[in-house]
Design an enzyme around this catalytic site. Structure first.
Site, mmCIF file in Angstrom:
data_model
loop_
_atom_site.group_PDB
_atom_site.id
_atom_site.type_symbol
_atom_site.label_atom_id
_atom_site.label_comp_id
_atom_site.label_asym_id
_atom_site.label_seq_id
_atom_site.Cartn_x
_atom_site.Cartn_y
_atom_site.Cartn_z
ATOM 1 N N CYS A 43 -17.940 -0.061 -19.866
ATOM 2 C CA CYS A 43 -19.205 -0.197 -19.235
ATOM 3 C C CYS A 43 -20.109 -1.405 -19.859
ATOM 4 O O CYS A 43 -20.884 -2.023 -18.866
ATOM 5 C CB CYS A 43 -20.163 1.005 -19.448
ATOM 6 S SG CYS A 43 -19.478 2.561 -19.040
ATOM 7 N N GLU A 70 0.733 -1.360 -0.023
ATOM 8 C CA GLU A 70 -0.003 0.122 0.036
ATOM 9 C C GLU A 70 0.624 1.342 0.014
ATOM 10 O O GLU A 70 0.696 2.224 -0.678
ATOM 11 C CB GLU A 70 -0.993 -0.007 1.414
ATOM 12 C CG GLU A 70 -2.223 -1.166 1.351
ATOM 13 C CD GLU A 70 -3.025 -0.919 0.012
ATOM 14 O OE1 GLU A 70 -3.008 0.274 -0.564
ATOM 15 O OE2 GLU A 70 -3.673 -1.539 -0.487
ATOM 16 N N CYS A 127 -14.197 0.526 -15.060
ATOM 17 C CA CYS A 127 -14.720 1.761 -14.755
ATOM 18 C C CYS A 127 -13.335 3.075 -14.779
ATOM 19 O O CYS A 127 -13.064 3.708 -13.953
ATOM 20 C CB CYS A 127 -15.406 1.991 -13.524
ATOM 21 S SG CYS A 127 -16.416 3.362 -13.457
ATOM 22 N N CYS A 141 -26.653 1.153 -12.823
ATOM 23 C CA CYS A 141 -25.669 2.349 -12.759
ATOM 24 C C CYS A 141 -26.174 3.673 -13.194
ATOM 25 O O CYS A 141 -27.002 3.488 -14.250
ATOM 26 C CB CYS A 141 -24.408 1.764 -13.506
ATOM 27 S SG CYS A 141 -23.180 3.243 -13.749
ATOM 28 N N CYS A 162 -19.308 -4.250 -17.618
ATOM 29 C CA CYS A 162 -19.719 -4.053 -16.124
ATOM 30 C C CYS A 162 -20.653 -4.900 -15.679
ATOM 31 O O CYS A 162 -21.742 -5.102 -16.014
ATOM 32 C CB CYS A 162 -19.702 -2.618 -15.802
ATOM 33 S SG CYS A 162 -19.799 -2.221 -14.165
#
Length: 356
Positions: A198, A33, A191, A207, A201
């Protein structure tokens, strides 16, 4: 439940295969991270992560390391303050708990440490310790603002807190880490800011942006002010004493770029200098003659452009080392230079001169 089930099922099939996802060891997740703050996942990042973990396999080893060695392993990743903060975290943990390997498990405890912000803290707490808390990075902002049709400015903290309330209602409370990772990958793979995929997705049917044809209108960011880049002129003095086999290095301590890294004695100017002006500055500070500019490079950073020249200088005075100005520099054997961590322009110069 519909939302979380859909994205987690998609994630299980389509997730990116990354080495830090093969473990729930909080130290390994922490290192990954920190490396991914302001850095995209790439082959280079993965290689750096594996090398870092090999060199410093646990908190104890990292806490015992010298800063120079930590920065050397971070070399090439940029944003070196991340490495300094990671090292500081390890040292602080070992100072508090000398006999056991302690690691903060709660989000509220993690974010007390320098370098661990809301996203990093939430990612570690949810992935490693199953805490129900949304990890919201740029990908998550984009996914949720498009999916929900969030029309308020997400550069404002009040807006972010409002969005978190919605996300908490959508999370999988049994698998919060999996949920957060699924959102990360959905934003990265499908995205996208541009050329969003899309049609692939898993949540397109519900959405807001997909149904209304407004995908690229989100997220809304009204208060972004673009800073103009300023030019800085760096003239590095490369001094190598052939008789003593010594190179002169400088450690950067000031709150400026590359803090903690090493470079050469530097003359910085707000404007481009002529050859005569360079010669005057070199002579004035170091009592040296330079025969030529041996390397030039333009290095672009987020808010500044560095126009760098490297000057090859020779020691002409027998009492050169008596110069008080040299007391702040390090005198390193030529063959040891590769052991020190350098910013990218210095590395390129050393490679050009076949020194590393």
């Amino acid at each position: 439940m519909y939302f979380s089930k859909k994205i987690i099922n998609w994630y299980k099939i389509n997730c990116r295969k990354l080495p830090w996802r093969e473990t729930k060891n909080p130290y390994y997740i922490l290192v990954s991270e920190f490396m991914l703050q302001q850095t995209k996942i790439s082959i280079k990042t993965i290689k750096s992560y594996l090398n870092f973990i090999k060199k410093f396999p646990n908190i104890k080893k990292l806490s015992q390391a010298e800063e120079k060695d930590v920065l050397k392993e971070w070399e090439g990743l940029g944003y070196y303050k991340r490495a300094i903060n990671l090292h500081f975290f390890a040292k602080k943990l070992r100072k508090k708990n000398k006999t056991i390997d302690f690691f903060p498990k709660k989000y509220k405890d993690l974010i007390k440490y320098k370098g661990i912000g809301p996203y990093t803290g939430a990612a570690i707490a949810s992935i490693c310790f199953n805490e129900v808390i949304p990890a919201i990075d740029g990908n998550a902002y984009r996914v949720f603002s498009r999916y929900l049709g969030v029309d308020y400015d997400l550069t404002l903290s009040v807006s972010i807190n409002k969005l978190k309330i919605f996300i908490l209602k959508m999370m999988d409370y049994n698998h919060p880490g999996l949920f957060n990772q699924a959102i990360m990958d959905l934003g990265s793979i499908l995205c996208k800011p541009k050329n969003a995929k899309c049609l692939l997705c898993p949540i397109k049917s519900s959405c807001f942006s997909f149904k209304n044809g407004t995908v690229y209108e989100f997220p809304v960011k009204k208060n972004i002010i673009k800073k103009s880049k300023k030019n800085r002129f760096f003239y590095y003095i490369f001094i190598y004493d052939h008789h003593k086999n010594l190179c002169i290095l400088n450690k950067r301590f000031s709150k400026d770029i590359w803090k903690g890294l090493y470079d050469f004695p530097l003359i910085e100017s707000q404007k481009k200098l002529t050859i005569n002006e360079i010669r005057y500055n070199v002579w004035k500070q170091f009592k040296l003659n330079f025969d030529t500019v041996i390397y030039k490079i333009k290095h672009k950073l987020t808010h500044q452009i560095l126009l760098i020249q490297f000057l090859n200088c020779e020691i002409t005075k027998k009492n050169f080392y008596n110069n008080k100005y040299l007391e702040k520099f390090l005198f390193i054997p030529y063959e040891k230079i590769c052991e020190y961590p350098f910013p990218s322009p210095i590395i390129l110069f050393l490679k050009h001169e076949k020194m590393i």
